[in-house]
Design a protein around this motif. Structure first.
Motif, PDB file in Angstrom:
ATOM      1  N   ILE A  12       0.842  -1.189   0.000  1.00  0.00           N
ATOM      2  CA  ILE A  12       0.000   0.000   0.000  1.00  0.00           C
ATOM      3  C   ILE A  12       0.878   1.240   0.000  1.00  0.00           C
ATOM      4  CG2 ILE A  12      -1.816   1.243   1.247  1.00  0.00           C
ATOM      5  CD1 ILE A  12      -2.659  -1.492   0.161  1.00  0.00           C
ATOM      6  N   TYR A  14       0.871   5.792  -0.223  1.00  0.00           N
ATOM      7  CA  TYR A  14       0.110   7.036  -0.105  1.00  0.00           C
ATOM      8  C   TYR A  14       1.020   8.209  -0.416  1.00  0.00           C
ATOM      9  CZ  TYR A  14      -1.446  11.304   2.198  1.00  0.00           C
ATOM     10  OH  TYR A  14      -1.748  12.616   2.461  1.00  0.00           O
ATOM     11  N   ALA A  39      -1.892   3.240   5.460  1.00  0.00           N
ATOM     12  CA  ALA A  39      -1.351   3.625   4.156  1.00  0.00           C
ATOM     13  C   ALA A  39       0.141   3.361   4.084  1.00  0.00           C
ATOM     14  CB  ALA A  39      -1.638   5.097   3.894  1.00  0.00           C
ATOM     15  N   LYS A 110      -2.687   6.255   9.056  1.00  0.00           N
ATOM     16  CA  LYS A 110      -4.084   5.954   8.739  1.00  0.00           C
ATOM     17  C   LYS A 110      -4.729   7.229   8.201  1.00  0.00           C
ATOM     18  CE  LYS A 110      -5.033   2.152  11.949  1.00  0.00           C
ATOM     19  NZ  LYS A 110      -5.938   1.656  13.011  1.00  0.00           N
TER      20      LYS A 110
END
Length: 225
Positions: A12, A14, A39, A110
């Protein structure tokens, strides 16, 4: 013959375009909780902090606020737009993402939503993403978007704009009853509208400011200019 791998490596990430564009990223060995709920971890040679969007005060680990990033990844400026640059990048190099989230003791982030989507109902800060995630657990709900609509007493009220799954029928009362006892009472939608589409950008992102306007118009809350 087609061969299927017995395991899938999922990572993941971000970031933002202004941050070139990844600032947090997970590891292949992360457990399912970190892969599904965060993330990822702040990358090497970058700094991250979470601040109170109003006061700028740094929030304790695990508490929610605006995520800010500093490091080599931060762009120099917006092209020929000094005012926008000054708005988004502090004098000491911190980039204001506009995203609301938290960072834990291990550097995992998060994301809770966008500051501009925050609903302030009678002094309570409500993040639409939390309500949307809960509404998606309803078996009749295909998609849910939550916006704040004007309220003369509380400032804003919670409005859920829901797409139902094909062939399903539902009422506002059914949605509210589903929420009762499962989420905080002040987060339960005051209004529930059933829609067939959402206003989208050219890249397919939902335009919540337009959705809010449409909801207020439908509810008779929009003031005439």
């Amino acid at each position: 013959m087609t061969r299927h791998s017995s395991s899938v490596s999922l990572q993941i990430g971000y970031g933002t375009t202004e941050n070139s564009p990844v600032t947090f990223c997970g590891f292949p060995a992360d457990n399912l909780e970190r892969k599904s709920e965060t993330a990822g971890c702040i990358l090497d040679h970058l700094e991250a902090k979470v601040v109170n969007p109003t006061t700028g005060q740094v929030m304790p680990l695990g508490e929610t606020g605006e995520i800010m990033i500093r490091g080599y990844c931060v762009m120099l400026e917006y092209w020929e737009d000094q005012a926008k640059t000054d708005e988004c990048i502090s004098k000491d190099g911190w980039y204001k993402t506009g995203d609301i989230g938290s960072v834990d003791a291990f550097g995992y982030c998060k994301i809770e939503g966008r500051i501009k989507d925050l609903i302030i109902r009678g002094g309570e800060n409500i993040y639409p993403a939390e309500i949307e995630q809960f509404l998606h657990t309803h078996p009749k709900v295909k998609e849910a978007q939550v916006v704040g609509v004007e309220d003369s007493r509380l400032g804003e009220e919670v409005c859920a704009c829901i797409k139902l799954a094909d062939g399903e029928a539902c009422t506002a009362e059914e949605i509210k009853a589903y929420c009762k006892g499962q989420i905080a009472h002040f987060k339960i939608p005051c209004y529930v509208l059933f829609v067939t589409s959402y206003p989208l950008t050219i890249t397919g992102k939902i335009q919540k400011h337009l959705l809010r306007g449409e909801a207020e118009q439908q509810l008779g809350l929009k003031k005439d200019n």
